[in-house]
Design a protein around this motif. Structure first.
Motif, PDB file in Angstrom:
ATOM      1  N   ASN A  77     -10.002  31.567  30.244  1.00 11.95           N
ATOM      2  CA  ASN A  77      -9.315  32.843  30.301  1.00 11.95           C
ATOM      3  C   ASN A  77      -8.605  33.341  28.915  1.00 11.95           C
ATOM      4  N   ALA A  81      -8.318  36.514  26.362  1.00 11.52           N
ATOM      5  CA  ALA A  81      -6.912  36.938  25.891  1.00 11.52           C
ATOM      6  C   ALA A  81      -7.132  37.319  24.269  1.00 11.52           C
ATOM      7  N   LEU A 105      -1.120  44.063  27.273  1.00  9.42           N
ATOM      8  CA  LEU A 105      -0.648  43.499  28.362  1.00  9.42           C
ATOM      9  C   LEU A 105      -1.985  43.099  29.141  1.00  9.42           C
ATOM     10  N   THR A 106      -3.095  43.506  28.968  1.00  9.03           N
ATOM     11  CA  THR A 106      -4.259  42.831  29.615  1.00  9.03           C
ATOM     12  C   THR A 106      -4.363  41.398  28.957  1.00  9.03           C
ATOM     13  N   GLN A 109      -1.889  39.080  30.689  1.00  8.90           N
ATOM     14  CA  GLN A 109      -2.283  38.771  32.223  1.00  8.90           C
ATOM     15  C   GLN A 109      -3.293  37.596  32.076  1.00  8.90           C
ATOM     16  N   TYR A 110      -4.296  37.454  31.220  1.00 10.62           N
ATOM     17  CA  TYR A 110      -5.177  36.458  31.121  1.00 10.62           C
ATOM     18  C   TYR A 110      -4.446  35.129  30.563  1.00 10.62           C
ATOM     19  N   GLU A 112      -1.184  34.050  31.856  1.00 11.55           N
ATOM     20  CA  GLU A 112      -0.183  33.922  32.781  1.00 11.55           C
ATOM     21  C   GLU A 112      -0.402  32.649  33.237  1.00 11.55           C
ATOM     22  N   LYS A 121       0.221  34.279  22.671  1.00  9.79           N
ATOM     23  CA  LYS A 121       1.294  35.240  23.432  1.00  9.79           C
ATOM     24  C   LYS A 121       2.294  35.804  22.293  1.00  9.79           C
TER      25      LYS A 121
END
Length: 580
Positions: A77, A81, A105-106, A109-110, A112, A121
């Motif tokens: 993931n 991101a 924001l998407t 989410q990947y 998290e 991040k």
């Protein structure tokens, strides 16, 4: 993945040394040797960001698409991101803040539950901070810059920590400008000092650009905001500028940052009343820009405007005119360059919207295909049970026959339903094509408005320059000074007028020609535009360098050309025309 990580570390090191082209070539070589979808998603995303930072937006978009293609096949993931991070970065340069927030924001989410890729991040949160900075949302700005600070510290990345401190400084300075609370100004300087001290403690871990920006910001703080005596402010500012100069000479940086250094020095010279020294610094910066391979039309324009103002203070009218003429040439080049960049942005937005529509249609077709498969499977299963039932019991034959007829009826209804769906899809496709055509028309009209506004601005500037040249030939210096002062007073007003002209619909002039009983000249159209924008007689007279009485006479002739009676006001007549 380890080799890719090493390649990316090498790219970051090259970027810290301002070697962007070498970083791009390094990524190309690594991509050529890589087959992993996860690695390719990272590599293409990083390469896209490098091209976007150099305003090569189309190439950046092409590489971004490749990154997403690889991310779709990737197992990790974090690869997705990183692709969304590159997309958010491109949309930030396209000035699409809503899309930046959505993509960032998407991407988060990947990530998290991921505590390894802290750098990604950090950058996603920094893009959110930058976007909310544009909107002036202080609450969100502070929220995301504090998250950036956490990730920079957790990652033990000194360069990112310096960037965070610079961001915090900018945030407090923006608040100070609104509230004028001195403690906010103290916080601004405190975070700049933290950035400087971090670099001094870890010189090899902070990029040259980041350190130079920090030093320039501190020096500019002493120039603009410090309350200490001028001599002390200058000494401290020059102390930090020396660090910036040493770094710029070592890294062979572009001329753009040199201009910031020389601009601050020129600012101190002007504050001390030393106009000659201020001019020398600006000329030194102008020479650097003209010898640089890149295009810095906006910077050159600002420097020539500053030099024209200084020459005017020295009463050197000939030099002032030369600088002003050069500034006008650079303004046109800057406009042309911006038009090319806007063309790239429009093409990318159009292609993105087209691709989104295609993806939406594809998903709808996939959904329909699945339903169709389920339907055929259900029908086949029902027929199979029917056949078995027929062979098992002859007594239920009649019942089976009735059920079969019902099944055939449902098949017919489903067939009609599919035909209706196909017709619906065809209509939606026609609607989409129509919407695309309307989008192209809107974009064309927007370009026409921008072209109209800038052509009127350039025409006004050329008219002013011709009058100055005529007065130079006549040797009338008083009129020249008067014209130059009027031009400076009108500059701010004319920028507002330019913004308003861009709101005039191109069909405005077609309406004028259709309503006129006599043919309108270009000068007639110009007067109509000024009156439509509610410019006063005095403003029009100043803009055209004529007497107010001439404006009133011209308005009278315009009424005759439109065949208006005495009781109809020309201003009201023009104001009632259709607006955009």
């Amino acid at each position: 993945m380890e080799s890719t990580r090493q390649a990316l570390d090498s790219v970051e090191l090259l970027q810290m040394q301002n070697k962007t082209q070498e970083a791009i070539e390094s990524l190309k070589n690594t991509i050529y040797r890589t087959n992993s979808a996860d690695d390719l998603a990272y590599l293409y995303a990083y390469q896209s960001g490098l091209y976007v930072s150099r305003d090569s937006l189309l190439m950046g978009k092409k590489l971004l698409d490749l990154s997403f293609e690889a991310a779709e096949k990737a197992k990790n993931n974090t690869s997705k991101a990183v692709a969304y991070r590159a997309k958010a970065y491109l949309n930030y340069h396209l000035n699409l803040p809503d899309d930046v927030v959505k993509d960032a924001l998407t991407g988060l989410q990947y990530l998290e539950g991921n505590n390894t890729d802290l750098t990604t991040k950090y950058y996603l949160n920094y893009l959110l901070y930058s976007t909310y900075s544009r909107w002036g949302d202080e609450e969100k700005m502070e929220k995301y810059i504090l998250k950036c600070k956490k990730y920079a510290i957790d990652a033990r990345d000194i360069n990112l920590q310096v960037n965070v401190n610079n961001g915090m400084s900018s945030m407090y300075l923006a608040r100070y400008r609104e509230t004028r609370k001195k403690k906010l100004l103290d916080s601004t300087f405190q975070y700049l000092r933290k950035s400087f001290e971090l670099q001094q403690s870890n010189p090899k871990e902070v990029s040259g650009d980041t350190f130079v920006i920090t030093c320039i910001n501190i020096a500019n703080f002493y120039l603009e905001w410090s309350s200490e005596p001028m001599e002390v402010r200058k000494e401290k500012a020059f102390y930090y500028l020396k660090f910036a100069e040493d770094k710029l000479e070592k890294d062979e940086a572009s001329s753009e940052k040199w201009i910031n250094v020389l601009g601050i020095k020129s600012g101190f010279a002007k504050k001390e009343g030393n106009v000659g020294l201020a001019e020398q610094y600006l000329l030194q910066g102008l020479t650097l820009l003209m010898n640089d391979k890149g295009n810095y039309f906006k910077l050159e324009y600002r420097i020539n405007k500053e030099l024209a103002a200084i020459a005017l203070k020295r009463n050197d009218l000939k030099s002032a005119l030369n600088y002003q003429e050069r500034a006008e040439e650079l303004l046109k080049k800057s406009f042309d360059e911006q038009q090319l960049l806007n063309a790239q942005k429009l093409e990318i937005q159009f292609e993105t919207e087209k691709k989104d529509q295609q993806l939406k249609l594809l998903k709808e077709r996939e959904t329909f295909q699945k339903r169709q498969n389920y339907l055929y499977g259900g029908i086949a299963l029902a027929l199979l049970f029917g056949l078995v039932f027929m062979f098992v019991s002859y007594h239920f034959k009649l019942k089976y026959s009735i059920e079969r007829e019902e099944k055939l009826k449902r098949e017919k209804e489903e067939s009609e339903h599919r035909a209706n769906l196909k017709l619906k899809f065809e209509k939606e496709e026609q609607s989409r094509l129509k919407a695309e055509q309307e989008l192209l028309n809107i974009k064309q009209q927007q370009l026409e408005k921008e072209s109209l506004a800038n052509s009127l601005l350039i025409e006004y500037k050329n008219d002013m320059l011709q009058q100055i040249k005529s007065n130079i030939q006549e040797g009338d210096t008083k009129k020249i000074q008067k014209l130059l002062k009027e031009e400076m007073l009108l500059a701010a007003d004319f920028e507002n007028i330019k913004t308003q002209i861009q709101k005039v619909h191109p069909d405005f002039f077609n309406q004028l020609n259709a309503l006129a009983v006599k043919k309108l000249t270009p000068l007639d159209l110009k007067y109509c535009t000024y009156l439509y924008l509610k410019m006063t007689t005095k403003q029009i007279a100043q803009a055209l360098h004529i007497e107010p009485q001439s404006v009133r006479m011209f308005k009278y002739r315009l009424k005759q050309k439109f065949g208006l009676s005495k009781d109809i006001d020309l201003d009201d007549f023009l104001a009632n025309l259709t607006r955009v």
